[in-house]
Design a protein around this motif. Structure first.
Motif, PDB file in Angstrom:
ATOM      1  N   ILE A  64       1.760 -62.720  -0.344  1.00 27.22           N
ATOM      2  CA  ILE A  64       2.215 -61.988   0.834  1.00 27.22           C
ATOM      3  C   ILE A  64       3.404 -61.098   0.484  1.00 27.22           C
ATOM      4  CG2 ILE A  64       3.137 -62.197   3.173  1.00 27.22           C
ATOM      5  CD1 ILE A  64       1.678 -64.911   3.361  1.00 27.22           C
ATOM      6  N   GLU A  65       3.245 -59.802   0.702  1.00 26.21           N
ATOM      7  CA  GLU A  65       4.353 -58.850   0.579  1.00 26.21           C
ATOM      8  C   GLU A  65       5.023 -58.747   1.944  1.00 26.21           C
ATOM      9  OE1 GLU A  65       3.266 -55.007  -0.966  1.00 26.21           O
ATOM     10  OE2 GLU A  65       1.852 -55.916  -2.373  1.00 26.21           O
ATOM     11  N   ARG A  66       6.351 -58.669   1.978  1.00 25.59           N
ATOM     12  CA  ARG A  66       7.097 -58.594   3.233  1.00 25.59           C
ATOM     13  C   ARG A  66       7.974 -57.339   3.270  1.00 25.59           C
ATOM     14  NH1 ARG A  66       6.356 -61.617   7.665  1.00 25.59           N
ATOM     15  NH2 ARG A  66       8.539 -62.004   7.990  1.00 25.59           N
ATOM     16  N   PRO A  67       7.396 -56.178   3.570  1.00 25.68           N
ATOM     17  CA  PRO A  67       8.242 -54.984   3.651  1.00 25.68           C
ATOM     18  C   PRO A  67       9.240 -55.110   4.803  1.00 25.68           C
ATOM     19  CG  PRO A  67       6.013 -54.491   4.395  1.00 25.68           C
ATOM     20  CD  PRO A  67       5.999 -55.890   3.857  1.00 25.68           C
ATOM     21  N   PRO A  68      10.436 -54.591   4.623  1.00 23.14           N
ATOM     22  CA  PRO A  68      11.461 -54.691   5.669  1.00 23.14           C
ATOM     23  C   PRO A  68      11.148 -53.753   6.840  1.00 23.14           C
ATOM     24  CG  PRO A  68      12.242 -53.320   3.885  1.00 23.14           C
ATOM     25  CD  PRO A  68      10.908 -53.880   3.448  1.00 23.14           C
ATOM     26  N   GLY A  69      11.828 -54.010   7.941  1.00 24.35           N
ATOM     27  CA  GLY A  69      11.717 -53.116   9.091  1.00 24.35           C
ATOM     28  C   GLY A  69      12.336 -51.763   8.768  1.00 24.35           C
ATOM     29  N   GLN A  70      11.682 -50.705   9.194  1.00 26.51           N
ATOM     30  CA  GLN A  70      12.168 -49.340   8.975  1.00 26.51           C
ATOM     31  C   GLN A  70      12.173 -48.618  10.315  1.00 26.51           C
ATOM     32  OE1 GLN A  70      13.081 -47.828   5.935  1.00 26.51           O
ATOM     33  NE2 GLN A  70      12.930 -49.872   5.076  1.00 26.51           N
TER      34      GLN A  70
END
Length: 113
Positions: A64-70
């Motif tokens: 699982i990749e967890r990109p940050p909020g943008q």
């Protein structure tokens, strides 16, 4: 726990793709689950393990990749990272923000046999 329903949806999608593409086993499932998606990765992994039993995805590794909020700040006209929805801009403190990323959930890749 909506993660169980999401896990079932992933397994269903895998089975549909297996029928369409002719693979018989899944070794790895790579997901992108944004930090603002309201999906708990540990609960999703637990649910996936449960619903994949007896399927061609049984025993598959879940990555699982967890990109940050943008977000885009309308006040200072810049892209910024946010930890939560409705957080103020970390640069100017303004609240005129448009969420641009980090709320996604998608299957990125399957490693199959």
């Amino acid at each position: 726990m909506h993660e169980l329903a999401l896990s079932q949806g992933i397994v269903t999608m895998i089975e549909e793709q297996a029928a369409a593409q002719g693979f018989t086993r899944v070794r790895t499932v790579r997901l992108v689950i944004g930090a603002l998606s309201h999906v708990e990765p540990e609960a999703l992994a637990f649910g996936f393990d449960a619903v994949s039993r007896g399927t061609l995805a049984e025993g598959a590794a879940l990555e699982i990749e967890r990109p940050p909020g943008q977000a885009w700040c309308l006040a200072c006209e810049r892209a910024v990272e946010v930890a939560e929805r409705f957080d103020p801009c970390p640069t100017c403190g303004g609240h005129q923000m448009v969420l641009t990323g980090g709320d996604e959930m998608r299957v990125k890749e399957l490693e199959v046999e």
